[in-house]
Design a protein around this motif. Structure first.
Motif, short mmCIF file in Angstrom:
data_model
loop_
_atom_site.label_atom_id
_atom_site.label_comp_id
_atom_site.label_asym_id
_atom_site.label_seq_id
_atom_site.Cartn_x
_atom_site.Cartn_y
_atom_site.Cartn_z
N LYS A 282 -18.09 -61.85 58.78
CA LYS A 282 -18.67 -61.94 57.44
C LYS A 282 -18.12 -60.78 56.62
O LYS A 282 -17.90 -59.69 57.14
CB LYS A 282 -20.19 -61.85 57.51
CG LYS A 282 -20.84 -62.86 58.43
CD LYS A 282 -20.85 -64.22 57.84
CE LYS A 282 -21.66 -65.15 58.72
NZ LYS A 282 -21.92 -66.41 58.09
N GLU A 283 -17.96 -61.01 55.32
CA GLU A 283 -17.41 -59.96 54.47
C GLU A 283 -18.45 -59.48 53.46
O GLU A 283 -19.12 -60.29 52.84
CB GLU A 283 -16.17 -60.45 53.73
CG GLU A 283 -15.48 -59.37 52.94
CD GLU A 283 -14.16 -59.82 52.33
OE1 GLU A 283 -13.38 -58.93 51.93
OE2 GLU A 283 -13.92 -61.03 52.26
N ILE A 284 -18.55 -58.17 53.34
CA ILE A 284 -19.42 -57.54 52.34
C ILE A 284 -18.51 -56.74 51.43
O ILE A 284 -17.74 -55.90 51.90
CB ILE A 284 -20.45 -56.59 53.00
CG1 ILE A 284 -21.35 -57.35 53.96
CG2 ILE A 284 -21.24 -55.83 51.96
CD1 ILE A 284 -22.62 -57.90 53.40
N LYS A 285 -18.60 -57.00 50.13
CA LYS A 285 -17.75 -56.28 49.17
C LYS A 285 -18.57 -55.22 48.46
O LYS A 285 -19.67 -55.50 47.98
CB LYS A 285 -17.16 -57.25 48.15
CG LYS A 285 -16.17 -58.20 48.77
CD LYS A 285 -15.48 -59.08 47.75
CE LYS A 285 -14.48 -59.97 48.45
NZ LYS A 285 -13.74 -60.81 47.53
N LEU A 286 -18.03 -54.01 48.43
CA LEU A 286 -18.70 -52.89 47.78
C LEU A 286 -17.79 -52.28 46.73
O LEU A 286 -16.59 -52.51 46.73
CB LEU A 286 -19.04 -51.81 48.82
CG LEU A 286 -19.95 -52.18 49.98
CD1 LEU A 286 -20.01 -51.04 50.98
CD2 LEU A 286 -21.33 -52.51 49.49
N ARG A 287 -18.40 -51.49 45.85
CA ARG A 287 -17.66 -50.69 44.86
C ARG A 287 -18.05 -49.24 45.07
O ARG A 287 -19.16 -48.95 45.52
CB ARG A 287 -18.04 -51.12 43.44
CG ARG A 287 -17.66 -52.56 43.07
CD ARG A 287 -16.18 -52.72 42.80
NE ARG A 287 -15.67 -51.72 41.87
CZ ARG A 287 -15.85 -51.73 40.56
NH1 ARG A 287 -16.52 -52.70 40.00
NH2 ARG A 287 -15.34 -50.76 39.81
N PRO A 288 -17.18 -48.29 44.72
CA PRO A 288 -17.50 -46.87 44.97
C PRO A 288 -18.75 -46.39 44.25
O PRO A 288 -19.49 -45.55 44.78
CB PRO A 288 -16.28 -46.13 44.45
CG PRO A 288 -15.20 -47.12 44.32
CD PRO A 288 -15.84 -48.45 44.19
N MET A 289 -19.04 -46.90 43.08
CA MET A 289 -20.19 -46.43 42.30
C MET A 289 -21.37 -47.40 42.40
O MET A 289 -22.09 -47.62 41.43
CB MET A 289 -19.79 -46.25 40.83
CG MET A 289 -18.65 -45.25 40.62
SD MET A 289 -19.04 -43.61 41.19
CE MET A 289 -20.33 -43.17 40.04
N MET B 125 -26.28 -57.21 55.74
CA MET B 125 -25.43 -56.76 56.84
C MET B 125 -26.23 -56.74 58.15
O MET B 125 -25.74 -57.18 59.19
CB MET B 125 -24.91 -55.35 56.51
CG MET B 125 -23.60 -55.01 57.13
SD MET B 125 -23.05 -53.35 56.72
CE MET B 125 -22.95 -53.38 54.95
N LYS B 126 -27.45 -56.25 58.09
CA LYS B 126 -28.30 -56.19 59.28
C LYS B 126 -28.57 -57.60 59.81
O LYS B 126 -28.55 -57.84 61.02
CB LYS B 126 -29.61 -55.48 58.95
CG LYS B 126 -30.45 -55.17 60.15
CD LYS B 126 -31.62 -54.30 59.79
CE LYS B 126 -32.37 -53.90 61.04
NZ LYS B 126 -33.47 -52.99 60.77
N ARG B 127 -28.80 -58.55 58.89
CA ARG B 127 -29.04 -59.94 59.30
C ARG B 127 -27.81 -60.51 60.00
O ARG B 127 -27.93 -61.20 61.02
CB ARG B 127 -29.39 -60.78 58.06
CG ARG B 127 -29.89 -62.17 58.42
CD ARG B 127 -30.17 -63.03 57.21
NE ARG B 127 -28.92 -63.43 56.56
CZ ARG B 127 -28.59 -63.16 55.31
NH1 ARG B 127 -29.40 -62.50 54.52
NH2 ARG B 127 -27.43 -63.57 54.82
N PHE B 128 -26.61 -60.21 59.49
CA PHE B 128 -25.37 -60.68 60.11
C PHE B 128 -25.26 -60.14 61.54
O PHE B 128 -24.88 -60.86 62.46
CB PHE B 128 -24.14 -60.25 59.31
CG PHE B 128 -24.03 -60.90 57.96
CD1 PHE B 128 -24.55 -62.16 57.70
CD2 PHE B 128 -23.39 -60.24 56.91
CE1 PHE B 128 -24.44 -62.75 56.46
CE2 PHE B 128 -23.28 -60.83 55.67
CZ PHE B 128 -23.80 -62.08 55.44
#
Length: 175
Positions: free
Chosen positions: A93-100, A113-116
């Motif tokens: 599974k992919e989680i996309k984040l940004r620095p801010m 994420m924990k559920r995955f």
């Protein structure tokens, strides 16, 4: 012009397909009769109304057993279906984040994420930099370290953070 070769049959050889001169014979009760001639083993199978099935073809001599081949095939199919049912395909599974990223948004991502991880899937974290954010890469690495620390109880790092163009990728696997 040669005639077409018959298609190789999958599964064990039975009855007349067994070409060895001698075989190790095991009867329907599981009693080992030792090494006997194949012709004798075939006669024993016909007397019992069963098939002579080659169980271990690579041993010398090959091990053959007296059993009902239809029943044997059915049991093997059932066993294979049961094994397929129990196997779990691990997805990434992919989680996309940004620095801010904001704190609440971060918490939502962490919950998913924990559920995955609870479902047994791996998680690929993609941290994308846009525009001038690339000049402040330390913010991105600080965020990824925060993710590592928050997930250390239930996940381990499978692939550490590495740059791929304008994004940093890290893969986590469940413990």
């Amino acid at each position: 012009m040669r005639p077409a070769q018959p298609a190789p049959k999958d599964g064990p050889r039975i009855n007349e397909e067994i070409r060895n001169r001698e075989v190790q014979l095991i009867d329907q009760t599981g009693h080992n009769h030792g090494t006997v001639e194949t012709r004798f083993a075939m006669e024993r199978a016909q007397e019992a109304g069963l098939d002579l099935v080659e169980i271990a073809p690579n041993s010398v001599p090959p091990v053959c057993k007296l059993l009902d081949f239809g029943k044997y095939k059915y049991q093997a199919q059932k066993k294979a279906a049961e094994a397929r049912k129990k196997q779990k395909v691990v997805e990434v599974k992919e989680i996309k984040l940004r620095p801010m990223i904001d704190d609440h948004d971060y918490d939502v991502k962490m919950r998913s994420m924990k559920r995955f991880f609870e479902e047994g899937d791996k998680v690929k974290i993609t941290l994308r930099f846009r525009g001038r954010e690339l000049a402040h890469q330390e913010l991105g690495y600080r965020l990824l370290n925060r993710v590592k620390d928050d997930t250390s109880d239930f996940a381990k790092v499978e692939q550490d953070a590495r740059f791929e163009g304008r994004q940093v990728v890290m893969i986590l696997a469940p413990r």
